[in-house]
Design a protein around this motif. Structure first.
Motif, PDB file in Angstrom:
ATOM      1  N   ARG A   9       9.047   1.916   2.501  1.00 19.41           N
ATOM      2  CA  ARG A   9       8.580   1.140   1.350  1.00 19.41           C
ATOM      3  C   ARG A   9       8.139  -0.288   1.678  1.00 19.41           C
ATOM      4  O   ARG A   9       7.574  -0.966   0.819  1.00 19.41           O
ATOM      5  CB  ARG A   9       9.684   1.082   0.284  1.00 19.41           C
ATOM      6  N   ILE A  10       8.427  -0.754   2.860  1.00 10.40           N
ATOM      7  CA  ILE A  10       8.001  -2.087   3.291  1.00 10.40           C
ATOM      8  C   ILE A  10       7.075  -1.913   4.493  1.00 10.40           C
ATOM      9  O   ILE A  10       7.417  -1.215   5.447  1.00 10.40           O
ATOM     10  CB  ILE A  10       9.198  -2.980   3.654  1.00 10.40           C
ATOM     11  N   SER A  13       5.104  -4.792   0.090  1.00 12.87           N
ATOM     12  CA  SER A  13       5.321  -3.497  -0.554  1.00 12.87           C
ATOM     13  C   SER A  13       3.976  -2.780  -0.649  1.00 12.87           C
ATOM     14  O   SER A  13       2.935  -3.336  -0.288  1.00 12.87           O
ATOM     15  CB  SER A  13       5.918  -3.701  -1.953  1.00 12.87           C
ATOM     16  N   ALA A  14       3.998  -1.567  -1.155  1.00 13.97           N
ATOM     17  CA  ALA A  14       2.773  -0.771  -1.182  1.00 13.97           C
ATOM     18  C   ALA A  14       1.660  -1.460  -1.966  1.00 13.97           C
ATOM     19  O   ALA A  14       0.503  -1.464  -1.549  1.00 13.97           O
ATOM     20  CB  ALA A  14       3.062   0.607  -1.773  1.00 13.97           C
ATOM     21  N   ASN A  15       1.989  -2.070  -3.106  1.00 12.84           N
ATOM     22  CA  ASN A  15       0.940  -2.664  -3.942  1.00 12.84           C
ATOM     23  C   ASN A  15       0.915  -4.186  -3.900  1.00 12.84           C
ATOM     24  O   ASN A  15       0.072  -4.812  -4.531  1.00 12.84           O
ATOM     25  CB  ASN A  15       1.077  -2.187  -5.397  1.00 12.84           C
ATOM     26  N   GLY A  56       6.242   2.018  -4.069  1.00 10.44           N
ATOM     27  CA  GLY A  56       5.665   3.249  -3.565  1.00 10.44           C
ATOM     28  C   GLY A  56       5.780   3.362  -2.057  1.00 10.44           C
ATOM     29  O   GLY A  56       6.263   2.460  -1.370  1.00 10.44           O
ATOM     30  N   VAL A  57       5.320   4.482  -1.534  1.00  7.04           N
ATOM     31  CA  VAL A  57       5.401   4.735  -0.101  1.00  7.04           C
ATOM     32  C   VAL A  57       4.013   4.867   0.528  1.00  7.04           C
ATOM     33  O   VAL A  57       3.896   5.171   1.711  1.00  7.04           O
ATOM     34  CB  VAL A  57       6.246   5.995   0.200  1.00  7.04           C
ATOM     35  N   VAL A  58       2.964   4.617  -0.267  1.00  9.01           N
ATOM     36  CA  VAL A  58       1.593   4.651   0.244  1.00  9.01           C
ATOM     37  C   VAL A  58       0.936   3.322  -0.103  1.00  9.01           C
ATOM     38  O   VAL A  58       0.939   2.905  -1.261  1.00  9.01           O
ATOM     39  CB  VAL A  58       0.790   5.811  -0.377  1.00  9.01           C
ATOM     40  N   ALA A  87      -2.687  -4.082  -4.842  1.00 10.39           N
ATOM     41  CA  ALA A  87      -3.212  -4.423  -6.154  1.00 10.39           C
ATOM     42  C   ALA A  87      -3.054  -5.903  -6.474  1.00 10.39           C
ATOM     43  O   ALA A  87      -3.694  -6.399  -7.402  1.00 10.39           O
ATOM     44  CB  ALA A  87      -2.511  -3.603  -7.241  1.00 10.39           C
ATOM     45  N   VAL A  88      -2.198  -6.600  -5.745  1.00  8.11           N
ATOM     46  CA  VAL A  88      -1.918  -8.020  -6.013  1.00  8.11           C
ATOM     47  C   VAL A  88      -2.626  -8.871  -4.980  1.00  8.11           C
ATOM     48  O   VAL A  88      -2.528  -8.639  -3.772  1.00  8.11           O
ATOM     49  CB  VAL A  88      -0.401  -8.302  -5.972  1.00  8.11           C
ATOM     50  N   HIS A  89      -3.388  -9.873  -5.433  1.00  9.00           N
ATOM     51  CA  HIS A  89      -4.097 -10.782  -4.533  1.00  9.00           C
ATOM     52  C   HIS A  89      -3.718 -12.215  -4.885  1.00  9.00           C
ATOM     53  O   HIS A  89      -3.616 -12.574  -6.043  1.00  9.00           O
ATOM     54  CB  HIS A  89      -5.620 -10.624  -4.677  1.00  9.00           C
TER      55      HIS A  89
END
Length: 412
Positions: free
Chosen positions: A243-244, A346-348, A404-406, A410-412
């Motif tokens: 997750r990381i 993290s994933a996102n 998530g794991v993929v 989404a965060v910038h």
């Protein structure tokens, strides 16, 4: 950095005992209210917030606060409140800014350089529209400049393809290594304890009461915080390994023209170019270290212990090409310094600030690289609140369940 005499003597005694073959039990120190593992920006601020709340706190790091391979190491980090529609980060950035200003005011050298931050957009991006709307709703300042306004204020920038910019004052550059080391010095002066020690991954027991160092010392506490940045997947492999995501990032510093101060912090802000979604960011020449350029995209996977720390020819060529296009006077600038560091996300891109699912007395903090440094004070406050109040609940976006794991940033 300055560490308390007590901590130095404790470390020396432990080393002497280990050398003499004394059993691990003889190395056991006193119990603490909380032990924080990882002296980066998240761990240091969490330790300081717990200390301010009256706890007896031990902060440990394997190599030292903001060391050369840490995600909190290096020269500079941006502090800004532009986050598109993600107003949670806008609010956190503003809440943290006052803490950074206070730390900078009492430091020997500046920690916050309020040179401002400029976002550049080629088109009418949703990110820009959302940032404007969030700042208006929260009553926060954010100036929008058209092409003519940009050209008049910052002629160093070639804005031929730029439609408009967003300018934030009061924000700017945080001197990263100095910030964390100063904070840890304050923490120690205020009664906290720091040690340089490598921690073994804890076992799978029903409770977490102690940690064990690689030297065999047992450290006991009522509560624990794991804030080890890119080493989190190694400390808690089953839980955070998937997750990381530590990734390899390259940063370049170029020499500015001799006798020309137009690329210094008095005349140029920190900046981020949306660049069609392939974001490039950088800083003016801070404290004569060079003009900084980096690409804000997740690189390949990186092991923080064994990963290659030599920059690539492709990365340098990208930086040179971009610099020649956007800052023409820097087109032939010599390279002064280059670094390979790592993001730890993290994933996102959302933070992780949550209790361990098995150990209620343990909080995990991470997922901050690429945009987390500025939020250190607020992250520390949130993590300390979870430890101090059994009824406190994590922000849903920062929960373990939301991780998530993929990778899908989404965060910038």
């Amino acid at each position: 950095m300055g560490i308390s005499r007590r901590a130095v003597l404790a470390g020396a005694a432990a080393a002497s005992a280990a050398a003499s073959g004394m059993p691990a039990a003889a190395l056991t120190g006193p119990s603490w209210d909380s032990i924080v593992v990882g002296a980066g920006v998240f761990g240091a601020w969490t330790a300081e917030q717990l200390r301010r709340a009256g706890q007896k706190v031990l902060l440990v790091d394997a190599w030292g606060p903001a060391h050369a391979r840490a995600s909190s190491g290096g020269e500079s980090r941006m502090t800004r409140s532009d986050y598109g529609a993600d107003d949670i980060y806008t609010r956190m950035a503003h809440a943290s800014l006052g803490q950074w200003q206070a730390l900078s005011a009492r430091a020997g050298l500046p920690i916050l350089n309020p040179c401002g931050v400029l976002f550049l957009f080629q088109n009418d991006e949703a990110y820009a529209r959302d940032s404007i709307a969030v700042h208006r709703r929260l009553g926060l300042p954010l100036a929008q400049l058209d092409r003519a306004g940009l050209q008049a204020r910052w002629p160093q920038i070639d804005i031929a393809d730029i439609a408009f910019g967003l300018h934030e004052t009061g924000f700017g550059a945080l001197m990263a290594r100095r910030a964390v080391q100063t904070l840890v010095e304050d923490f120690v002066r205020g009664g906290g304890e720091y040690r340089t020690a490598a921690i073994r991954p804890p076992g799978d027991g029903a409770r977490l009461d102690t940690l064990t160092t690689m030297a065999g010392e047992t450290l006991s506490a009522r509560q624990f915080v794991f804030a080890a940045g890119p080493w989190l997947p190694k400390l808690l492999p089953g839980l955070l390994g998937p997750r990381i995501f530590p990734t390899r990032q390259e940063v370049f510093f170029f020499r500015t023209p001799a006798g020309n101060d137009s690329f210094g912090a008095a005349r140029l802000p920190g900046w981020a170019d949306w660049n069609g979604g392939d974001i490039v960011y950088g800083f003016p020449d801070l404290e004569s270290r060079g003009f900084k350029i980096a690409q804000d995209a997740h690189g390949p996977a990186m092991d923080p212990d064994t990963g290659d720390r030599i920059v690539s020819a492709q990365g340098l060529e990208f930086a040179r090409r971009y610099m020649a296009r956007r800052f023409p006077a820097m087109a032939d600038a010599p390279l002064s310094e280059a670094r390979v560091c790592q993001y730890e996300n993290s994933a996102n891109g959302d933070f992780l600030i949550d209790r361990h699912p098995q150990w209620a007395n343990c909080v995990m903090v991470g997922g901050g690289s690429g945009h987390g440094f500025k939020h250190g004070p607020e992250v520390g406050r949130m993590a300390a609140a979870l430890l101090s109040d059994a009824a406190a609940r994590p922000e849903p976006r920062f929960s373990l369940a939301a991780k998530g794991v993929v990778q899908a940033r989404a965060v910038h």
